[in-house]
Design a protein around this motif. Structure first.
Motif, PDB file in Angstrom:
ATOM      1  N   ARG A   1       0.810  -1.223   0.000  1.00  0.00           N
ATOM      2  CA  ARG A   1       0.000   0.000   0.000  1.00  0.00           C
ATOM      3  C   ARG A   1       0.845   1.275   0.000  1.00  0.00           C
ATOM      4  O   ARG A   1       0.315   2.369  -0.102  1.00  0.00           O
ATOM      5  N   ALA A   2       2.196   1.119   0.112  1.00  0.00           N
ATOM      6  CA  ALA A   2       3.067   2.299   0.108  1.00  0.00           C
ATOM      7  C   ALA A   2       3.239   2.830  -1.318  1.00  0.00           C
ATOM      8  O   ALA A   2       2.919   2.150  -2.297  1.00  0.00           O
ATOM      9  N   GLY A   3       3.752   4.031  -1.437  1.00  0.00           N
ATOM     10  CA  GLY A   3       4.026   4.609  -2.753  1.00  0.00           C
ATOM     11  C   GLY A   3       5.245   3.972  -3.391  1.00  0.00           C
ATOM     12  O   GLY A   3       5.999   3.257  -2.733  1.00  0.00           O
ATOM     13  N   LEU A   4       5.426   4.229  -4.675  1.00  0.00           N
ATOM     14  CA  LEU A   4       6.527   3.625  -5.432  1.00  0.00           C
ATOM     15  C   LEU A   4       7.894   3.977  -4.837  1.00  0.00           C
ATOM     16  O   LEU A   4       8.771   3.127  -4.734  1.00  0.00           O
ATOM     17  N   ASP A   5       8.077   5.253  -4.458  1.00  0.00           N
ATOM     18  CA  ASP A   5       9.367   5.672  -3.895  1.00  0.00           C
ATOM     19  C   ASP A   5       9.672   4.920  -2.609  1.00  0.00           C
ATOM     20  O   ASP A   5      10.807   4.517  -2.362  1.00  0.00           O
TER      21      ASP A   5
ATOM     22  N   TYR B   1      13.228  -1.881  -1.339  1.00  0.00           N
ATOM     23  CA  TYR B   1      13.960  -2.766  -2.246  1.00  0.00           C
ATOM     24  C   TYR B   1      15.469  -2.549  -2.107  1.00  0.00           C
ATOM     25  O   TYR B   1      16.238  -3.505  -2.002  1.00  0.00           O
ATOM     26  N   GLU B   2      15.869  -1.270  -2.070  1.00  0.00           N
ATOM     27  CA  GLU B   2      17.303  -0.972  -1.960  1.00  0.00           C
ATOM     28  C   GLU B   2      17.873  -1.455  -0.624  1.00  0.00           C
ATOM     29  O   GLU B   2      18.980  -1.964  -0.549  1.00  0.00           O
ATOM     30  N   TRP B   3      17.074  -1.318   0.410  1.00  0.00           N
ATOM     31  CA  TRP B   3      17.510  -1.777   1.740  1.00  0.00           C
ATOM     32  C   TRP B   3      17.682  -3.305   1.736  1.00  0.00           C
ATOM     33  O   TRP B   3      18.660  -3.835   2.245  1.00  0.00           O
ATOM     34  N   LEU B   4      16.734  -4.005   1.123  1.00  0.00           N
ATOM     35  CA  LEU B   4      16.792  -5.464   1.062  1.00  0.00           C
ATOM     36  C   LEU B   4      18.003  -5.928   0.242  1.00  0.00           C
ATOM     37  O   LEU B   4      18.700  -6.866   0.618  1.00  0.00           O
ATOM     38  N   LEU B   5      18.240  -5.211  -0.877  1.00  0.00           N
ATOM     39  CA  LEU B   5      19.391  -5.538  -1.729  1.00  0.00           C
ATOM     40  C   LEU B   5      20.693  -5.434  -0.932  1.00  0.00           C
ATOM     41  O   LEU B   5      21.570  -6.297  -1.024  1.00  0.00           O
ATOM     42  N   LYS B   6      20.785  -4.345  -0.159  1.00  0.00           N
ATOM     43  CA  LYS B   6      21.998  -4.100   0.615  1.00  0.00           C
ATOM     44  C   LYS B   6      22.178  -5.195   1.673  1.00  0.00           C
ATOM     45  O   LYS B   6      23.272  -5.650   1.937  1.00  0.00           O
ATOM     46  N   LYS B   7      21.045  -5.604   2.243  1.00  0.00           N
ATOM     47  CA  LYS B   7      21.106  -6.588   3.342  1.00  0.00           C
ATOM     48  C   LYS B   7      21.335  -8.011   2.829  1.00  0.00           C
ATOM     49  O   LYS B   7      22.112  -8.747   3.398  1.00  0.00           O
TER      50      LYS B   7
END
Ligand SMILES: [Zn+2]
Length: 188
Positions: A170-174, A180-186
């Motif tokens: 339900r969050a916005g695209l940004d 997504y970027e946080w998950l990629l980093k983790k």
């Protein structure tokens, strides 16, 4: 005329209300200073001077923003809390908790959306020292300033995957991209 500091004012207010639940608004008025001043003073009384001030983290009878001085502090309870935890133990707790507040999930560098301030982590007791909790790894956890003061309306329960996903959807695209970027980093 001697100027009475905000800590002394809070000290006197709590002594006058021992055994009674008081609110953060009453404490703020008693301190008679800036909005954040009272919270720091209460923390000092709790952590540095060992005052048995309970918050909703310590007692389910208290709501967020409610405080209770259980009984008058005795001389023998005048022990330092935070300082009795060694730097090594502090580091172990922070490492085990992934440098993340165990109540609300904020991490240093984040801006706390409730206070607008940069997050700072503290070492909190799971079972309060005034209730017999020990200074040992199993009884310690990382908490941000707000959660350490019992000022946030969050439970200790961990969110489930389905709840997390529903919030992301339900969050916005940004916002989704930031996750997504946080998950990629983790997880790479
Ligand atoms: Zn927190």
């Amino acid at each position: 005329m001697r100027k009475v500091g905000s800590k002394e004012k809070i000290r006197q207010f709590l002594i006058a209300h021992v055994g009674q639940v008081v609110s953060s608004i009453q404490l703020r008025d008693a301190a008679g200073k800036g909005v954040s001043e009272w919270a720091r003073r209460v923390r000092e009384l709790r952590e540095d001077e060992g005052w048995p001030i309970l918050t909703n983290n310590d007692s389910t009878k208290l709501k967020p923003g409610e405080y209770l001085l259980e009984h008058l502090p005795t001389k023998s309870k005048n022990v330092t809390f935070t300082r009795s935890i060694s730097a090594k133990l502090r580091a172990e707790v922070l490492d085990r908790n992934g440098f993340t507040c165990q109540m609300c999930g904020l991490t240093p560098g984040d801006i706390d959306p409730d206070t607008g301030r940069k997050v700072r982590l503290h070492i909190g007791h799971i079972k309060d020292k005034s209730l017999g909790g020990k200074d040992e790894l199993s009884n310690l956890r990382a908490l941000c300033s707000s959660c350490n003061q019992g000022a946030k309306n969050v439970t200790g329960e961990k969110p489930t995957a389905i709840w997390l996903l529903s919030q992301i959807r339900r969050a916005g695209l940004d916002e989704q991209r930031a996750v997504y970027e946080w998950l990629l980093k983790k997880f790479g």
